[in-house]
Design a protein around this motif. Structure first.
Motif, PDB file in Angstrom:
ATOM      1  N   TRP A 262       2.226  -4.419   9.986  1.00 54.43           N
ATOM      2  CA  TRP A 262       1.268  -5.003  10.922  1.00 54.43           C
ATOM      3  C   TRP A 262       0.274  -3.971  11.450  1.00 54.43           C
ATOM      4  O   TRP A 262       0.260  -3.663  12.652  1.00 54.43           O
ATOM      5  N   PRO A 263      -0.580  -3.422  10.574  1.00 52.31           N
ATOM      6  CA  PRO A 263      -1.634  -2.551  11.087  1.00 52.31           C
ATOM      7  C   PRO A 263      -2.543  -3.344  12.030  1.00 52.31           C
ATOM      8  O   PRO A 263      -2.628  -4.574  11.939  1.00 52.31           O
ATOM      9  N   PRO A 264      -3.215  -2.671  12.933  1.00 58.76           N
ATOM     10  CA  PRO A 264      -4.036  -3.380  13.926  1.00 58.76           C
ATOM     11  C   PRO A 264      -5.058  -4.315  13.296  1.00 58.76           C
ATOM     12  O   PRO A 264      -5.361  -5.367  13.863  1.00 58.76           O
ATOM     13  N   GLU A 265      -5.575  -3.946  12.130  1.00 58.37           N
ATOM     14  CA  GLU A 265      -6.594  -4.798  11.488  1.00 58.37           C
ATOM     15  C   GLU A 265      -6.010  -6.174  11.148  1.00 58.37           C
ATOM     16  O   GLU A 265      -6.677  -7.192  11.306  1.00 58.37           O
ATOM     17  N   ARG A 266      -4.756  -6.173  10.672  1.00 58.77           N
ATOM     18  CA  ARG A 266      -4.135  -7.456  10.327  1.00 58.77           C
ATOM     19  C   ARG A 266      -3.925  -8.304  11.591  1.00 58.77           C
ATOM     20  O   ARG A 266      -4.238  -9.498  11.626  1.00 58.77           O
ATOM     21  N   ALA A 267      -3.424  -7.660  12.619  1.00 60.34           N
ATOM     22  CA  ALA A 267      -3.188  -8.407  13.863  1.00 60.34           C
ATOM     23  C   ALA A 267      -4.513  -8.869  14.472  1.00 60.34           C
ATOM     24  O   ALA A 267      -4.610  -9.980  15.006  1.00 60.34           O
ATOM     25  N   ALA A 268      -5.536  -8.039  14.372  1.00 59.27           N
ATOM     26  CA  ALA A 268      -6.832  -8.415  14.950  1.00 59.27           C
ATOM     27  C   ALA A 268      -7.359  -9.685  14.292  1.00 59.27           C
ATOM     28  O   ALA A 268      -7.936 -10.550  14.968  1.00 59.27           O
ATOM     29  N   ALA A 269      -7.138  -9.788  12.975  1.00 58.52           N
ATOM     30  CA  ALA A 269      -7.611 -10.988  12.275  1.00 58.52           C
ATOM     31  C   ALA A 269      -6.801 -12.213  12.702  1.00 58.52           C
ATOM     32  O   ALA A 269      -7.353 -13.304  12.888  1.00 58.52           O
ATOM     33  N   VAL A 270      -5.492 -12.036  12.866  1.00 55.89           N
ATOM     34  CA  VAL A 270      -4.638 -13.170  13.266  1.00 55.89           C
ATOM     35  C   VAL A 270      -4.932 -13.584  14.712  1.00 55.89           C
ATOM     36  O   VAL A 270      -5.060 -14.766  15.030  1.00 55.89           O
ATOM     37  N   CYS A 271      -5.055 -12.583  15.576  1.00 57.57           N
ATOM     38  CA  CYS A 271      -5.245 -12.872  17.010  1.00 57.57           C
ATOM     39  C   CYS A 271      -6.707 -13.176  17.339  1.00 57.57           C
ATOM     40  O   CYS A 271      -6.994 -13.698  18.420  1.00 57.57           O
ATOM     41  N   ASP A 272      -7.611 -12.814  16.432  1.00 58.53           N
ATOM     42  CA  ASP A 272      -9.049 -12.939  16.668  1.00 58.53           C
ATOM     43  C   ASP A 272      -9.477 -12.156  17.908  1.00 58.53           C
ATOM     44  O   ASP A 272     -10.097 -12.688  18.828  1.00 58.53           O
ATOM     45  N   VAL A 273      -9.095 -10.884  17.916  1.00 55.79           N
ATOM     46  CA  VAL A 273      -9.544  -9.968  18.974  1.00 55.79           C
ATOM     47  C   VAL A 273     -10.054  -8.696  18.299  1.00 55.79           C
ATOM     48  O   VAL A 273      -9.713  -8.416  17.134  1.00 55.79           O
ATOM     49  N   PRO A 274     -10.871  -7.886  18.967  1.00 53.27           N
ATOM     50  CA  PRO A 274     -11.359  -6.648  18.352  1.00 53.27           C
ATOM     51  C   PRO A 274     -10.214  -5.676  18.036  1.00 53.27           C
ATOM     52  O   PRO A 274      -9.294  -5.515  18.839  1.00 53.27           O
ATOM     53  N   VAL A 275     -10.300  -5.036  16.874  1.00 52.67           N
ATOM     54  CA  VAL A 275      -9.272  -4.059  16.480  1.00 52.67           C
ATOM     55  C   VAL A 275      -9.124  -2.991  17.555  1.00 52.67           C
ATOM     56  O   VAL A 275      -8.012  -2.566  17.897  1.00 52.67           O
ATOM     57  N   GLN A 276     -10.262  -2.574  18.093  1.00 55.97           N
ATOM     58  CA  GLN A 276     -10.222  -1.457  19.043  1.00 55.97           C
ATOM     59  C   GLN A 276      -9.409  -1.808  20.292  1.00 55.97           C
ATOM     60  O   GLN A 276      -8.759  -0.951  20.886  1.00 55.97           O
ATOM     61  N   GLN A 277      -9.431  -3.087  20.673  1.00 54.79           N
ATOM     62  CA  GLN A 277      -8.639  -3.482  21.852  1.00 54.79           C
ATOM     63  C   GLN A 277      -7.157  -3.235  21.605  1.00 54.79           C
ATOM     64  O   GLN A 277      -6.429  -2.794  22.493  1.00 54.79           O
ATOM     65  N   ILE A 278      -6.713  -3.520  20.389  1.00 57.72           N
ATOM     66  CA  ILE A 278      -5.292  -3.328  20.060  1.00 57.72           C
ATOM     67  C   ILE A 278      -4.970  -1.834  20.042  1.00 57.72           C
ATOM     68  O   ILE A 278      -3.962  -1.388  20.610  1.00 57.72           O
ATOM     69  N   ILE A 279      -5.843  -1.069  19.410  1.00 53.06           N
ATOM     70  CA  ILE A 279      -5.611   0.380  19.325  1.00 53.06           C
ATOM     71  C   ILE A 279      -5.577   0.993  20.730  1.00 53.06           C
ATOM     72  O   ILE A 279      -4.710   1.810  21.056  1.00 53.06           O
ATOM     73  N   ASP A 280      -6.507   0.561  21.570  1.00 53.95           N
ATOM     74  CA  ASP A 280      -6.571   1.121  22.934  1.00 53.95           C
ATOM     75  C   ASP A 280      -5.341   0.740  23.755  1.00 53.95           C
ATOM     76  O   ASP A 280      -4.809   1.557  24.508  1.00 53.95           O
ATOM     77  N   LEU A 281      -4.899  -0.514  23.598  1.00 47.34           N
ATOM     78  CA  LEU A 281      -3.718  -0.926  24.371  1.00 47.34           C
ATOM     79  C   LEU A 281      -2.489  -0.155  23.900  1.00 47.34           C
ATOM     80  O   LEU A 281      -1.665   0.277  24.709  1.00 47.34           O
ATOM     81  N   ALA A 282      -2.377   0.034  22.588  1.00 54.77           N
ATOM     82  CA  ALA A 282      -1.221   0.778  22.062  1.00 54.77           C
ATOM     83  C   ALA A 282      -1.230   2.209  22.603  1.00 54.77           C
ATOM     84  O   ALA A 282      -0.185   2.736  23.015  1.00 54.77           O
ATOM     85  N   ARG A 283      -2.401   2.824  22.615  1.00 52.74           N
ATOM     86  CA  ARG A 283      -2.483   4.197  23.133  1.00 52.74           C
ATOM     87  C   ARG A 283      -2.078   4.222  24.607  1.00 52.74           C
ATOM     88  O   ARG A 283      -1.298   5.075  25.038  1.00 52.74           O
ATOM     89  N   ALA A 284      -2.613   3.297  25.359  1.00 50.74           N
ATOM     90  CA  ALA A 284      -2.276   3.263  26.784  1.00 50.74           C
ATOM     91  C   ALA A 284      -0.780   3.043  26.968  1.00 50.74           C
ATOM     92  O   ALA A 284      -0.127   3.731  27.766  1.00 50.74           O
ATOM     93  N   TYR A 285      -0.218   2.098  26.199  1.00 49.16           N
ATOM     94  CA  TYR A 285       1.206   1.784  26.370  1.00 49.16           C
ATOM     95  C   TYR A 285       2.084   2.954  25.918  1.00 49.16           C
ATOM     96  O   TYR A 285       3.129   3.241  26.509  1.00 49.16           O
ATOM     97  N   GLY A 286       1.656   3.624  24.866  1.00 55.39           N
ATOM     98  CA  GLY A 286       2.463   4.725  24.328  1.00 55.39           C
ATOM     99  C   GLY A 286       2.365   6.007  25.127  1.00 55.39           C
ATOM    100  O   GLY A 286       3.241   6.880  25.001  1.00 55.39           O
ATOM    101  N   THR A 287       1.340   6.147  25.931  1.00 53.79           N
ATOM    102  CA  THR A 287       1.116   7.444  26.579  1.00 53.79           C
ATOM    103  C   THR A 287       1.137   7.376  28.108  1.00 53.79           C
ATOM    104  O   THR A 287       1.021   8.412  28.753  1.00 53.79           O
ATOM    105  N   THR A 288       1.252   6.184  28.675  1.00 57.47           N
ATOM    106  CA  THR A 288       1.261   6.074  30.141  1.00 57.47           C
ATOM    107  C   THR A 288       2.685   5.842  30.620  1.00 57.47           C
ATOM    108  O   THR A 288       3.377   4.957  30.118  1.00 57.47           O
ATOM    109  N   LYS A 289       3.098   6.607  31.584  1.00 54.24           N
ATOM    110  CA  LYS A 289       4.449   6.425  32.129  1.00 54.24           C
ATOM    111  C   LYS A 289       4.381   6.384  33.648  1.00 54.24           C
ATOM    112  O   LYS A 289       3.718   7.242  34.218  1.00 54.24           O
TER     113      LYS A 289
END
Ligand code: SF4
Length: 684
Positions: A262-289
């Motif tokens: 499930w690379p972000p591009e695949r999910a972006a197509a399924v969810c119909d949201v910008p790829v960058q939104q997924i990448i940014d959320l993952a970064r925030a979730y992975g690096t914020t504590k």
């Protein structure tokens, strides 16, 4: 106020995670004001608009005051008053006659009209167990998500809500917290003031989404794809807590393989949201504590709802968020409460019988079924309490046809003449929360609350428990448990070493003892004691042991005739179908509304404020359209749940929803629904 004025402590009974502590001011036997208890930290003296009007609802001019017998056709709402003795004798005679042939032909139908353990399933469950009636699978709200949590975390458990205030990233997933989880929203606001980032994931641009830093407006039913893509990014970027995964999880290698699909591009197509939104959320979730997720039940009302909750519930363990009190996920805290359900409900009264189970989400189909070896006896009697299925159950055209059956004996315990009440043969006036004892857990915090009666029953209304006690006597049920009074039932709900009942009597609430970071060192209530990315229990049922994205039963774009996906979240001033008849709240809502994106509206020649028809093969309803940014393109939001008789044409949004079920938990799929919308005339 007079010398007769007093205040009484209670609990909000409604289907809302906040379970507020109430204080009712009573003047000469009349409830004149209901406000939040300032001593209860979760309530903090504040109630939502709906329950602030509780005195108005309780002393409403349309309260049912006497038992009644139907005199007109089913659904006509024509009744005549009768005595309690006549009502109870009639019910006992009819149920007794049916039960003498097969008690499974009797069906109880109830849900969360009150969340109270006593006026919900205590004396009622004892009665139906003793009778041997069909069991009811109470799936209509939370079954898929609940099962998803059970299969992942072991129970409906999560982080303690108060610690959201100290999180640095809060993901609000499938929740309009301002409308339906107000006290959590206050904590999120506190975190925001202290620098936390708030991200809202919701197809609808809700009041909550507007106030978050970021809104991810995905297609309905694509949440698992988004969660899997977040996992993909956590894995490929190394934002994992390997020690936590090794020590406290099960099935990481298998989950890793799944997530890498499930690379972000695949999910972006399924969810119909910008790829960058997924990448940014993952970064925030992975690096914020610490990072915290407030998940709510909206997103699980689709075919893959159980898997979606499983996927989201895996995220905190991947990043070790559970190590922090302010990290983890909260969908429901209800599994934290060790309720003595067997003591309250007495399944032993079945005495070895194993009645069939009817799913409340398919009541439309099931009321129309004939007897068969697979189904068992035709349903001949329904006893409805704490629920309004004619308005709230899916595919209501069939539900109405079922309740309109002349050969069905229907008893309804209610405060008001709802759509379901209109179909009753015998209609019984029920007490409200201000008139009876009850005890409450919560699914949004970890306190137990006691509700004392503030006023005498209005009119001739009686508690649910009293009705079932009286019916038990008439049916000749002599077991001593049918003599338990309501305070005794409240005391039976918890062992004394878990909850000090005297504390409940003294202050109205008591907090469960549990650590601030309950899963910092694992210890999940799963069979393995770990967070189960892989569930052997699911695999043993022939299901996928790993979470996956399951497309909707009715995926967006799959039908030329019905190109719009519809979700039906609650109107802000209603709570499911409760409060629709409170005039001051109905005045705020105005009339049934469908929210629509400007592009979808203009391509259909629809203007803001037009009346529209919303339709599919199951049915249609009419409502007023609001064109604007609350709806994303391709998705319409049919706000619910209006009483049918208060909407145009005597219908509501559930005319078009489906009875198909979720992947886990056999829950309903209200938000998995394709429709078309067209302009309609003003008149019916
Ligand atoms: S509906 Fe929710 S927010 Fe409103 S009073 Fe009840 S528990 Fe509190």
């Amino acid at each position: 106020m007079t010398a007769e004025t007093l205040t009484v402590r209670g609990a909000c009974p409604h289907d809302c995670p906040d379970t507020c502590a109430l204080i009712t001011t009573v003047d000469n036997g009349v409830a004149i004001k209901v406000h939040g208890n300032p001593e209860h930290r979760h309530t903090d003296g504040v109630l939502c608009t709906k329950v602030s009007r509780y005195a108005e609802r309780t002393h409403h001019a349309e309260r049912l005051l006497t038992p009644m017998r139907r005199t007109g056709p089913k659904g006509s709402g024509r009744f005549e008053p009768i005595s309690w003795d006549e009502a109870l004798d009639t019910i006992a005679t009819r149920l007794g006659g049916i039960a003498s042939r097969d008690p499974q032909a009797v069906l109880p139908y109830s849900y969360a009209g009150t969340m109270g353990l006593v006026q919900g399933e205590s004396m009622a469950a004892r009665f139906f167990h003793r009778l041997g009636a069909s069991l009811l699978d109470r799936t209509i709200c939370a079954a898929a998500g609940g099962e998803g949590l059970v299969q992942t975390l072991g129970a409906k458990v999560g982080m303690k809500v108060e610690h959201f205030a100290r999180a640095k990233l809060i993901v609000i997933w499938g929740s309009n917290s301002i409308g339906s989880n107000l006290h959590f929203w206050k904590l999120a606001q506190q975190a925001k003031r202290d620098g936390a980032r708030l991200v809202c994931i919701d197809p609808r641009r809700t009041e909550t989404a507007e106030k978050c830093h970021e809104h991810i407006a995905l297609r309905p039913g694509t949440d698992a794809a988004l969660a899997l893509a977040l996992m993909h990014q956590l894995i490929t970027n190394g934002w994992l807590d390997h020690d936590y995964i090794r020590d406290h999880t099960l099935g990481f290698e298998a989950l890793r393989e799944r997530a890498l699909q499930w690379p972000p591009e695949r999910a972006a197509a399924v969810c119909d949201v910008p790829v960058q939104q997924i990448i940014d959320l993952a970064r925030a979730y992975g690096t914020t504590k610490p990072a915290a997720i407030r998940l709510n039940y909206g997103m699980q009302r689709v075919r893959g709802g159980g898997n979606a909750v499983r996927a989201v519930a895996c995220l905190p363990a991947l990043v070790g968020a559970w190590r922090h009190a302010a990290g983890g996920v909260l969908l429901s805290s209800s599994g934290q409460f060790p309720v003595e359900r067997a003591a309250l409900q007495r399944p032993d009264l079945l005495a070895g019988r194993q009645p069939r189970t009817i799913n409340m989400s398919t009541i439309g189909d099931d009321l129309l079924r004939e007897a068969s070896p697979a189904f068992g006896p035709k349903i001949e009697a329904v006893v409805v309490y704490n629920s309004n299925p004619v308005a709230v159950a899916p595919e209501s055209g069939k539900v109405v046809r079922g309740f309109a059956r002349d050969d069905l004996f229907t008893v309804v315990l209610e405060h008001f003449r709802t759509d379901t009440a209109d179909h009753a043969d015998i209609l019984l006036p029920a007490t409200t929360q201000l008139e009876h004892w009850d005890i409450h857990t919560s699914y949004g915090h970890t306190d137990v609350l006691l509700n004392r009666p503030a006023i005498a029953p209005v009119g001739q209304s009686r508690t649910n428990t009293d009705v079932f006690r009286a019916l038990a006597r008439r049916m000749g049920f002599t077991e001593p448990c049918f003599d338990d009074d309501d305070e005794t039932l409240c005391r039976q709900a918890f062992r004394p070493d878990v909850i000090d009942f005297q504390q409940l009597l003294d202050q109205g609430f008591a907090t469960l003892k549990m650590p601030d970071a309950p899963y910092a060192n694992g210890g999940f209530p799963t069979p393995s004691g770990r967070c189960e990315f892989f569930s052997a229990r699911l695999q043993a049922q022939g299901l996928d042991g790993l979470p996956d994205h399951l497309p909707n039963h009715e995926p967006a774009g799959s039908s030329a005739a019905y190109p719009l996906a519809m979700i039906s979240p609650p109107a802000r001033n209603f709570l499911n179908s409760s409060f629709v008849n409170v005039q001051s709240l109905r005045d705020i809502e105005g009339e049934p509304v469908l929210e629509m994106h400007p592009a979808d509206a203009s391509s259909r020649g629809i203007g803001d404020g037009d009346m529209v028809r919303v339709f599919n093969d199951r049915g249609e309803y009419r409502c007023r359209v609001k064109v604007g940014a609350r709806a994303r393109r391709g998705v319409v939001n049919g706000l619910g749940i209006w009483w049918r008789k208060l909407g145009p044409d005597g219908t509501n949004v559930n005319e078009v929803t489906s009875q198909r079920l979720t992947d886990l938990g056999r829950g309903p799929t209200f938000y998995d629904c394709l429709v078309e919308v067209a302009r309609a005339g003003e008149a019916a």
